[in-house]
Design an enzyme around this catalytic site. Structure first.
Site, PDB file in Angstrom:
ATOM      1  N   TYR A   5      37.300  45.612  34.631  1.00  0.00           N
ATOM      2  CA  TYR A   5      38.600  44.981  34.274  1.00  0.00           C
ATOM      3  C   TYR A   5      38.029  43.748  33.081  1.00  0.00           C
ATOM      4  O   TYR A   5      38.786  43.616  32.078  1.00  0.00           O
ATOM      5  CB  TYR A   5      39.392  44.381  35.326  1.00  0.00           C
ATOM      6  CG  TYR A   5      40.549  43.750  34.776  1.00  0.00           C
ATOM      7  CD1 TYR A   5      41.860  44.452  34.349  1.00  0.00           C
ATOM      8  CD2 TYR A   5      40.759  42.180  34.598  1.00  0.00           C
ATOM      9  CE1 TYR A   5      42.880  43.853  34.108  1.00  0.00           C
ATOM     10  CE2 TYR A   5      41.814  41.717  34.012  1.00  0.00           C
ATOM     11  CZ  TYR A   5      42.790  42.561  33.717  1.00  0.00           C
ATOM     12  OH  TYR A   5      43.976  42.050  33.233  1.00  0.00           O
ATOM     13  N   TYR A   6      36.811  43.156  33.330  1.00  0.00           N
ATOM     14  CA  TYR A   6      36.687  42.309  32.225  1.00  0.00           C
ATOM     15  C   TYR A   6      36.534  42.724  30.918  1.00  0.00           C
ATOM     16  O   TYR A   6      36.925  42.438  29.766  1.00  0.00           O
ATOM     17  CB  TYR A   6      35.361  41.811  32.599  1.00  0.00           C
ATOM     18  CG  TYR A   6      34.708  40.761  31.626  1.00  0.00           C
ATOM     19  CD1 TYR A   6      35.173  39.470  31.553  1.00  0.00           C
ATOM     20  CD2 TYR A   6      33.725  40.989  30.919  1.00  0.00           C
ATOM     21  CE1 TYR A   6      34.765  38.404  30.747  1.00  0.00           C
ATOM     22  CE2 TYR A   6      33.140  40.076  29.997  1.00  0.00           C
ATOM     23  CZ  TYR A   6      33.753  38.866  29.797  1.00  0.00           C
ATOM     24  OH  TYR A   6      33.208  38.063  29.056  1.00  0.00           O
TER      25      TYR A   6
END
Length: 171
Positions: A5-6
């Protein structure tokens, strides 16, 4: 494709900048920071969390046997890169990597901290599929257009952080 997700958040930001640059003729320089550390660092970062745990004789969680590497970049090098990017006149949307281009293994970071605190880390190893094995900045473009050249080596920067950390934690 993004691995976690980063990475999705980074790509989303860069796509939004691209959209605004092209559709509204806004000249944008985007900066990608690679594992920034130093005095007054972020408490959620591994180097900080590990330092706190070692100091307090608590366990640290280490993913994937500590075999990941991170491009540890001292805050003063990042600040210099930001300054250089503000002087750069772009005619479009540009993205520059600001890092150290010299990845440090997590296990090496832990050994460095153990040496400083003069104690062995209590480690709980866990597996993670979200962790990238190695991150490092390709500085070719940043060097060419910004004149960016990181100066602070890992040992020097960590000494500065740890001196600050020790002083800060006396309060």
């Amino acid at each position: 494709m993004p691995a976690n997700y980063y990475a999705v958040s980074k790509i989303s930001n860069e796509l939004a900048a691209y959209y605004y640059s092209n559709n509204f003729k806004i000249n944008i320089s985007g900066l990608r920071f690679f594992t920034v550390y130093g005095p007054w660092g972020r408490p959620d970062m591994a180097y900080y969390k590990f330092s706190e745990a070692l100091k307090k004789d608590k366990k640290i969680i280490v993913f994937n046997e500590g075999n990941m590497s991170r491009d540890m970049t001292h805050i003063s090098d990042i600040c210099n890169g930001i300054y250089l990017s503000m002087k750069f006149k772009t005619q479009k949307n540009e993205i520059f990597n600001l890092g150290n281009s010299s990845p440090v293994k997590v296990s090496h970071l832990i050994r460095h901290l153990e040496k400083h605190f003069r104690k062995k880390a209590k480690i709980s190893y866990k597996k993670s599929t979200d962790e990238i094995k190695k991150t490092y900045a390709d500085l070719t473009k940043s060097k060419k257009y910004l004149g960016y050249n990181p100066k602070i080596k890992f040992e020097e920067g960590m000494k500065e952080f740890l001196d600050w950390f020790d002083e800060y934690n006396l309060r």
